[in-house]
Write a protein that holds these residues in place. Structure first.
Motif, PDB file in Angstrom:
ATOM      1  N   TRP A  13       0.818  -1.232   0.000  1.00  0.00           N
ATOM      2  CA  TRP A  13       0.000   0.000   0.000  1.00  0.00           C
ATOM      3  C   TRP A  13       0.844   1.271   0.000  1.00  0.00           C
ATOM      4  N   TYR A  14       1.944   1.254   0.772  1.00  0.00           N
ATOM      5  CA  TYR A  14       2.740   2.477   0.921  1.00  0.00           C
ATOM      6  C   TYR A  14       3.507   2.807  -0.365  1.00  0.00           C
ATOM      7  N   LEU A  15       3.816   1.741  -1.129  1.00  0.00           N
ATOM      8  CA  LEU A  15       4.544   1.951  -2.386  1.00  0.00           C
ATOM      9  C   LEU A  15       3.647   2.704  -3.374  1.00  0.00           C
ATOM     10  N   ALA A  22       7.659   7.737  -8.095  1.00  0.00           N
ATOM     11  CA  ALA A  22       9.099   7.447  -8.156  1.00  0.00           C
ATOM     12  C   ALA A  22       9.387   6.086  -8.792  1.00  0.00           C
ATOM     13  N   TYR A  23       8.513   5.099  -8.543  1.00  0.00           N
ATOM     14  CA  TYR A  23       8.854   3.728  -8.952  1.00  0.00           C
ATOM     15  C   TYR A  23       7.831   3.035  -9.850  1.00  0.00           C
ATOM     16  N   LEU A  24       6.571   3.496  -9.838  1.00  0.00           N
ATOM     17  CA  LEU A  24       5.541   2.705 -10.515  1.00  0.00           C
ATOM     18  C   LEU A  24       5.061   3.309 -11.834  1.00  0.00           C
ATOM     19  N   LEU A  68      17.613  -7.547  -2.834  1.00  0.00           N
ATOM     20  CA  LEU A  68      16.223  -7.380  -2.411  1.00  0.00           C
ATOM     21  C   LEU A  68      15.733  -5.997  -2.809  1.00  0.00           C
ATOM     22  N   THR A  69      15.037  -5.997  -3.874  1.00  0.00           N
ATOM     23  CA  THR A  69      14.428  -4.892  -4.628  1.00  0.00           C
ATOM     24  C   THR A  69      15.414  -4.217  -5.591  1.00  0.00           C
ATOM     25  N   CYS A  70      14.815  -3.731  -6.656  1.00  0.00           N
ATOM     26  CA  CYS A  70      15.583  -3.108  -7.737  1.00  0.00           C
ATOM     27  C   CYS A  70      16.081  -1.727  -7.317  1.00  0.00           C
ATOM     28  N   VAL A  71      17.076  -1.248  -8.018  1.00  0.00           N
ATOM     29  CA  VAL A  71      17.529   0.127  -7.801  1.00  0.00           C
ATOM     30  C   VAL A  71      17.776   0.779  -9.150  1.00  0.00           C
ATOM     31  N   TYR A  72      17.616   2.082  -9.182  1.00  0.00           N
ATOM     32  CA  TYR A  72      17.977   2.825 -10.382  1.00  0.00           C
ATOM     33  C   TYR A  72      19.497   2.865 -10.482  1.00  0.00           C
ATOM     34  N   GLY A  73      19.973   3.172 -11.681  1.00  0.00           N
ATOM     35  CA  GLY A  73      21.422   3.314 -11.864  1.00  0.00           C
ATOM     36  C   GLY A  73      22.075   1.979 -12.149  1.00  0.00           C
ATOM     37  N   ALA A  90      14.417  -9.550  -6.453  1.00  0.00           N
ATOM     38  CA  ALA A  90      12.969  -9.573  -6.200  1.00  0.00           C
ATOM     39  C   ALA A  90      12.478  -8.147  -6.037  1.00  0.00           C
ATOM     40  N   ASP A  91      11.303  -7.879  -6.591  1.00  0.00           N
ATOM     41  CA  ASP A  91      10.695  -6.553  -6.465  1.00  0.00           C
ATOM     42  C   ASP A  91       9.189  -6.719  -6.652  1.00  0.00           C
ATOM     43  N   ALA A  92       8.424  -5.806  -6.063  1.00  0.00           N
ATOM     44  CA  ALA A  92       6.968  -5.864  -6.194  1.00  0.00           C
ATOM     45  C   ALA A  92       6.507  -5.344  -7.548  1.00  0.00           C
ATOM     46  N   CYS A  93       7.365  -4.612  -8.238  1.00  0.00           N
ATOM     47  CA  CYS A  93       6.955  -3.929  -9.473  1.00  0.00           C
ATOM     48  C   CYS A  93       7.579  -4.616 -10.692  1.00  0.00           C
ATOM     49  N   ASP A  95       7.601  -3.689 -13.777  1.00  0.00           N
ATOM     50  CA  ASP A  95       8.351  -2.789 -14.662  1.00  0.00           C
ATOM     51  C   ASP A  95       9.763  -2.526 -14.143  1.00  0.00           C
ATOM     52  N   GLN A  96       9.917  -2.514 -12.830  1.00  0.00           N
ATOM     53  CA  GLN A  96      11.266  -2.347 -12.269  1.00  0.00           C
ATOM     54  C   GLN A  96      12.108  -3.588 -12.567  1.00  0.00           C
ATOM     55  N   LEU A  97      11.490  -4.757 -12.472  1.00  0.00           N
ATOM     56  CA  LEU A  97      12.228  -5.994 -12.776  1.00  0.00           C
ATOM     57  C   LEU A  97      12.613  -6.033 -14.257  1.00  0.00           C
ATOM     58  N   ARG A 115       8.751 -11.393  -9.156  1.00  0.00           N
ATOM     59  CA  ARG A 115       7.894 -10.397  -8.524  1.00  0.00           C
ATOM     60  C   ARG A 115       7.478 -10.902  -7.145  1.00  0.00           C
ATOM     61  N   LEU A 116       7.926 -10.225  -6.117  1.00  0.00           N
ATOM     62  CA  LEU A 116       7.623 -10.620  -4.739  1.00  0.00           C
ATOM     63  C   LEU A 116       7.511  -9.388  -3.870  1.00  0.00           C
ATOM     64  N   ASN A 117       6.725  -9.505  -2.813  1.00  0.00           N
ATOM     65  CA  ASN A 117       6.708  -8.477  -1.786  1.00  0.00           C
ATOM     66  C   ASN A 117       7.823  -8.801  -0.790  1.00  0.00           C
ATOM     67  N   ALA A 118       8.676  -7.836  -0.521  1.00  0.00           N
ATOM     68  CA  ALA A 118       9.818  -8.060   0.388  1.00  0.00           C
ATOM     69  C   ALA A 118       9.367  -8.392   1.808  1.00  0.00           C
ATOM     70  N   GLU A 119       8.088  -8.152   2.097  1.00  0.00           N
ATOM     71  CA  GLU A 119       7.570  -8.463   3.437  1.00  0.00           C
ATOM     72  C   GLU A 119       7.157  -9.919   3.553  1.00  0.00           C
ATOM     73  N   VAL A 133      20.653  -5.076   0.235  1.00  0.00           N
ATOM     74  CA  VAL A 133      19.497  -4.168   0.316  1.00  0.00           C
ATOM     75  C   VAL A 133      20.019  -2.736   0.197  1.00  0.00           C
ATOM     76  N   PHE A 134      19.620  -2.068  -0.877  1.00  0.00           N
ATOM     77  CA  PHE A 134      20.141  -0.722  -1.168  1.00  0.00           C
ATOM     78  C   PHE A 134      18.993   0.277  -1.085  1.00  0.00           C
ATOM     79  N   PHE A 135      18.942   1.019   0.013  1.00  0.00           N
ATOM     80  CA  PHE A 135      17.956   2.094   0.188  1.00  0.00           C
ATOM     81  C   PHE A 135      16.501   1.636   0.069  1.00  0.00           C
ATOM     82  N   LEU A 136      16.197   0.501   0.671  1.00  0.00           N
ATOM     83  CA  LEU A 136      14.795   0.055   0.738  1.00  0.00           C
ATOM     84  C   LEU A 136      14.159   0.379   2.096  1.00  0.00           C
TER      85      LEU A 136
HETATM   86  C1  LIG Z   1      15.313  -0.228  -3.420  1.00  0.00           C
HETATM   87  S1  LIG Z   1      14.143   0.921  -3.280  1.00  0.00           S
HETATM   88  C2  LIG Z   1      15.037   2.443  -3.493  1.00  0.00           C
HETATM   89  C3  LIG Z   1      16.146   2.465  -4.449  1.00  0.00           C
HETATM   90  C4  LIG Z   1      16.916   3.755  -4.548  1.00  0.00           C
HETATM   91  N1  LIG Z   1      16.118   4.911  -4.273  1.00  0.00           N
HETATM   92  C5  LIG Z   1      17.569   3.772  -5.882  1.00  0.00           C
HETATM   93  O1  LIG Z   1      16.941   3.552  -6.901  1.00  0.00           O
HETATM   94  O2  LIG Z   1      18.775   3.989  -5.914  1.00  0.00           O
HETATM   95  C6  LIG Z   1      13.083   0.985  -4.649  1.00  0.00           C
HETATM   96  C7  LIG Z   1      12.475  -0.328  -5.111  1.00  0.00           C
HETATM   97  O3  LIG Z   1      11.869  -1.011  -4.045  1.00  0.00           O
HETATM   98  C8  LIG Z   1      10.672  -1.615  -4.507  1.00  0.00           C
HETATM   99  N2  LIG Z   1       9.855  -1.914  -3.332  1.00  0.00           N
HETATM  100  C9  LIG Z   1       9.473  -1.077  -2.352  1.00  0.00           C
HETATM  101  N3  LIG Z   1       8.788  -1.736  -1.399  1.00  0.00           N
HETATM  102  C10 LIG Z   1       8.763  -3.047  -1.772  1.00  0.00           C
HETATM  103  C11 LIG Z   1       8.251  -4.240  -1.203  1.00  0.00           C
HETATM  104  N4  LIG Z   1       7.572  -4.241  -0.043  1.00  0.00           N
HETATM  105  N5  LIG Z   1       8.433  -5.391  -1.857  1.00  0.00           N
HETATM  106  C12 LIG Z   1       9.103  -5.434  -3.023  1.00  0.00           C
HETATM  107  N6  LIG Z   1       9.593  -4.342  -3.629  1.00  0.00           N
HETATM  108  C13 LIG Z   1       9.444  -3.164  -3.002  1.00  0.00           C
HETATM  109  C14 LIG Z   1      10.105  -0.624  -5.496  1.00  0.00           C
HETATM  110  O4  LIG Z   1       9.236  -1.224  -6.422  1.00  0.00           O
HETATM  111  C15 LIG Z   1      11.375  -0.098  -6.157  1.00  0.00           C
HETATM  112  O5  LIG Z   1      11.705  -0.819  -7.319  1.00  0.00           O
END
Ligand SMILES: C[S@@+](CC[C@H](N)C(=O)[O-])C[C@H]1O[C@@H](n2cnc3c(N)ncnc32)[C@H](O)[C@@H]1O
Length: 237
Positions: A13-15, A22-24, A68-73, A90-93, A95-97, A115-119, A133-136
């Motif tokens: 929900w918070y995403l 930013a991500y979706l 655990l989750t995608c990052v830009y760059g 793994a990432d919930a989105c 398009d990010q994958l 595609r997975l929820n990190a929770e 885990v980078f800035f999640l």
């Molecule tokens: C790692 S974080 C921030 C990355 C950082 N700001 C960067 O890009 O350098 C961003 C990613 O986390 C994913 N994300 C956030 N919450 C998530 C969750 N509960 N489960 C899976 N993916 C999640 C988002 O879809 C997004 O692709």
């Protein structure tokens, strides 16, 4: 209708609520995945943080590694370069994958994207030797962050490690924190960062590991940008 509702579609929900822009949203995915943009968001520290993160990556080609989750760059490509065995991501989105897969398509080492929820990770207990885990965490509300830490504790093997690149604990002396306007802007853009600043991640990880008969070993950390950011490697016993 609030714009974010269009992005809910099975997302945490918070995403959707706080980070759709930013991500979706496809246009933002295009926009933010430019090295100068993502570097600016980290106040010019992206490559420095990446350079501080990479030496912690395992050099054992038998190790199973999860980002655990995608990052830009460029981070995912740089990680993969070091892992001939390949890496899981793994990432919930979706398009990010897809973006991560496109960016690493010319590399011989496989990227296994799911595609997975990190929770709530659908990996077996003790699946990984290393999780990166980078800035999640700072983007998650407290309870979601606790669930994510619990899943990391469950899926990491004894002998494994967690590499966490994140904001450092409450930066009371940092100019960006001391100046009310910049503190207010940062907290508006990152609504869960004030909670993360005060979250004792080590204690949460230790507690979760205990539930699985594991414990925390050595911790190595290094700060950058006057202790605004921190790279930590936690060893699991
Ligand atoms: C790692 S974080 C921030 C990355 C950082 N700001 C960067 O890009 O350098 C961003 C990613 O986390 C994913 N994300 C956030 N919450 C998530 C969750 N509960 N489960 C899976 N993916 C999640 C988002 O879809 C997004 O692709």
């Amino acid at each position: 209708m609030a714009i974010y509702r269009r992005f809910q579609d099975g997302m945490p929900w918070y995403l959707a609520r706080y980070y759709w822009w930013a991500y979706l949203w496809d246009k933002s995915i295009w926009f933010f995945d430019h090295q100068p943009i993502i570097n600016a968001i980290l106040f010019g520290n992206y490559r420095k943080l990446q350079a501080m993160t990479l030496p912690h990556v395992t050099t054992n080609p038998m190790h199973q590694v999860l980002q655990l989750t995608c990052v830009y760059g460029e981070l995912t490509g740089k990680l993969l370069e070091r892992l001939p065995q390949g890496m899981f991501i793994a990432d919930a989105c979706v398009d990010q994958l897809k973006l991560a897969l496109r960016k690493t398509a010319n590399r011989p080492n496989p990227l296994h994207a799911t595609r997975l929820n990190a929770e709530s990770l659908s990996y077996a207990d003790n699946s990984f030797d290393q999780i990166i885990v980078f800035f999640l965490f700072h983007e998650m509300p407290h309870d979601a962050r606790e669930r994510c830490i619990a899943e990391i504790a469950r899926t990491l093997r004894p002998g494994g490690s967690l590499i966490l690149t994140e904001y450092a604990p409450l930066p009371e002396k940092h100019l960006l924190y001391r100046f009310p306007l910049t503190r207010w802007i940062i907290s508006r853009l990152e609504p869960f960062l004030p909670d993360f600043w005060r979250h004792n991640v080590r204690a949460s990880l230790e507690h979760s590991l205990q539930q699985h008969g594991k414990s925390l070993g050595a911790e190595i950390h290094a700060d950058c940008f006057a202790s605004f950011y921190r790279v930590t490697s936690f060893t699991i016993k």
